[in-house]
Design a protein around this motif. Structure first.
Motif, short mmCIF file in Angstrom:
data_model
loop_
_atom_site.label_atom_id
_atom_site.label_comp_id
_atom_site.label_asym_id
_atom_site.label_seq_id
_atom_site.Cartn_x
_atom_site.Cartn_y
_atom_site.Cartn_z
N VAL A 1 0.84 -1.20 0.00
CA VAL A 1 0.00 0.00 0.00
C VAL A 1 0.87 1.25 0.00
CG1 VAL A 1 -1.68 1.34 1.34
CG2 VAL A 1 -1.96 -1.14 1.10
N LEU A 2 1.90 1.27 0.85
CA LEU A 2 2.78 2.44 0.95
C LEU A 2 3.57 2.68 -0.34
CD1 LEU A 2 4.13 1.84 4.55
CD2 LEU A 2 2.49 3.61 3.84
N ALA A 3 3.88 1.62 -1.06
CA ALA A 3 4.67 1.74 -2.28
C ALA A 3 3.85 2.13 -3.50
CB ALA A 3 5.42 0.43 -2.55
N GLU A 4 2.54 2.27 -3.33
CA GLU A 4 1.68 2.67 -4.43
C GLU A 4 1.17 4.09 -4.20
OE1 GLU A 4 -1.66 0.65 -6.63
OE2 GLU A 4 -0.79 -1.02 -5.48
N PRO A 5 1.79 5.07 -4.83
CA PRO A 5 1.41 6.47 -4.58
C PRO A 5 -0.08 6.76 -4.72
CG PRO A 5 3.48 6.41 -5.75
CD PRO A 5 2.96 4.99 -5.71
N ARG A 6 -0.78 6.06 -5.61
CA ARG A 6 -2.22 6.34 -5.76
C ARG A 6 -2.99 6.03 -4.48
NH1 ARG A 6 -5.62 2.20 -6.30
NH2 ARG A 6 -4.74 0.15 -6.68
N ARG A 7 -2.47 5.14 -3.63
CA ARG A 7 -3.11 4.79 -2.36
C ARG A 7 -2.90 5.85 -1.29
NH1 ARG A 7 -4.58 -0.65 -1.96
NH2 ARG A 7 -6.08 0.25 -0.52
N HIS A 8 -1.92 6.73 -1.49
CA HIS A 8 -1.63 7.76 -0.50
C HIS A 8 -2.81 8.70 -0.30
CE1 HIS A 8 3.03 7.34 -0.91
NE2 HIS A 8 2.41 6.18 -0.83
N VAL A 9 -3.56 8.96 -1.35
CA VAL A 9 -4.74 9.82 -1.23
C VAL A 9 -5.73 9.20 -0.26
CG1 VAL A 9 -6.67 10.87 -2.48
CG2 VAL A 9 -4.39 10.79 -3.53
N ASP A 10 -5.88 7.88 -0.31
CA ASP A 10 -6.83 7.19 0.55
C ASP A 10 -6.41 7.21 2.02
OD1 ASP A 10 -8.29 6.47 -1.73
OD2 ASP A 10 -7.16 4.61 -1.96
N ASP B 1 -4.17 9.54 3.45
CA ASP B 1 -3.74 10.86 3.92
C ASP B 1 -4.80 11.54 4.76
OD1 ASP B 1 -2.22 13.38 3.99
OD2 ASP B 1 -3.79 14.08 2.63
N ALA B 2 -4.47 11.87 5.99
CA ALA B 2 -5.43 12.52 6.89
C ALA B 2 -5.38 14.04 6.77
CB ALA B 2 -5.17 12.10 8.33
N SER B 3 -4.35 14.58 6.13
CA SER B 3 -4.26 16.04 6.00
C SER B 3 -5.30 16.57 5.00
CB SER B 3 -2.86 16.46 5.54
OG SER B 3 -2.67 16.18 4.16
N ARG B 4 -5.76 15.69 4.15
CA ARG B 4 -6.70 16.04 3.07
C ARG B 4 -6.09 17.03 2.07
NH1 ARG B 4 -11.13 13.22 4.22
NH2 ARG B 4 -11.85 13.05 6.34
N MET B 5 -4.77 17.12 2.06
CA MET B 5 -4.07 17.98 1.11
C MET B 5 -3.80 17.25 -0.21
SD MET B 5 -1.40 19.81 3.76
CE MET B 5 -0.40 20.49 2.47
N LEU B 6 -3.66 15.92 -0.17
CA LEU B 6 -3.36 15.15 -1.38
C LEU B 6 -4.62 15.00 -2.23
CD1 LEU B 6 -1.17 12.22 0.01
CD2 LEU B 6 -0.46 14.51 -0.67
N ARG B 7 -4.48 15.24 -3.52
CA ARG B 7 -5.62 15.14 -4.43
C ARG B 7 -5.51 13.94 -5.36
NH1 ARG B 7 -8.72 17.55 -1.29
NH2 ARG B 7 -8.51 19.77 -1.11
N GLU B 8 -4.34 13.73 -5.95
CA GLU B 8 -4.11 12.58 -6.83
C GLU B 8 -2.63 12.51 -7.14
OE1 GLU B 8 -5.20 12.78 -11.10
OE2 GLU B 8 -5.89 14.81 -10.66
N THR B 9 -2.23 11.36 -7.68
CA THR B 9 -0.85 11.20 -8.09
C THR B 9 -0.75 11.19 -9.61
OG1 THR B 9 1.17 9.89 -7.88
CG2 THR B 9 -0.90 8.67 -8.06
#
Length: 159
Positions: A24-33, A35-43
């Motif tokens: 999960v950590l190695a897949e940047p697209r999963r970071h949006v899911d 991320d608690a900061s809600r700053m990430l939009r997409e990779t």
């Protein structure tokens, strides 16, 4: 003289093998899911990371900056153990091309056959003192880091 290490971290025991969490950590697209900061939009990166030297770009939004990108340089990559990146301001950021010298790192420590202690680290070691002060020596990120690990737990365990 050695440089003092300055880090803040949060840990959580997740009922999943380290290999599953690392995927999960190695897949940047999963970071949006997660991320608690809600700053990430997409990779803008397709697939999974496979080693140091790679760069994955994240589209971000921050109230004071609006929309911008961050180019994350993978600086730590030990499969099923550690992964981390050093952000550099990207397109649309007023400081494009610059780095504050910090790193985000996740460490995974197996805790039995089907559980892992995951530690999220905000490493400020390379940050100038004025930037450290802007983020409260990293303390401002602790609540979000705690929530991010909760979300990572849910992604890995179906909770």
């Amino acid at each position: 003289m050695t440089e003092e290490t300055t880090q803040v971290s949060v840990s959580r025991r997740i009922a999943a093998p380290a290999a599953d969490i690392f995927r999960v950590l190695a897949e940047p697209r999963r970071h949006v899911d997660m991320d608690a900061s809600r700053m990430l939009r997409e990779t803008l990166f397709e697939g999974a990371l496979s080693g140091t030297g790679q760069v994955f770009t994240m589209k971000m939004r921050f109230k004071q900056l609006g929309d911008y990108e961050m180019d994350n340089h993978v600086v730590v990559f030990e499969p099923d153990r550690r992964i981390g990146w050093a952000p550099v301001a990207g397109h649309g950021h007023p400081e494009q091309g610059s780095s504050w010298g910090h790193r985000w790192i996740f460490e995974l420590s197996p805790d039995g056959p089907d559980a892992t202690v995951v530690t999220e680290i905000f490493d400020l070691t390379g940050m100038p003192e004025n930037r450290r002060a802007e983020v409260g020596q990293g303390q401002v990120w602790l609540p979000g880091m705690t929530k991010t690990l909760e979300r990572l737990d849910a992604l890995c365990t179906g909770g």
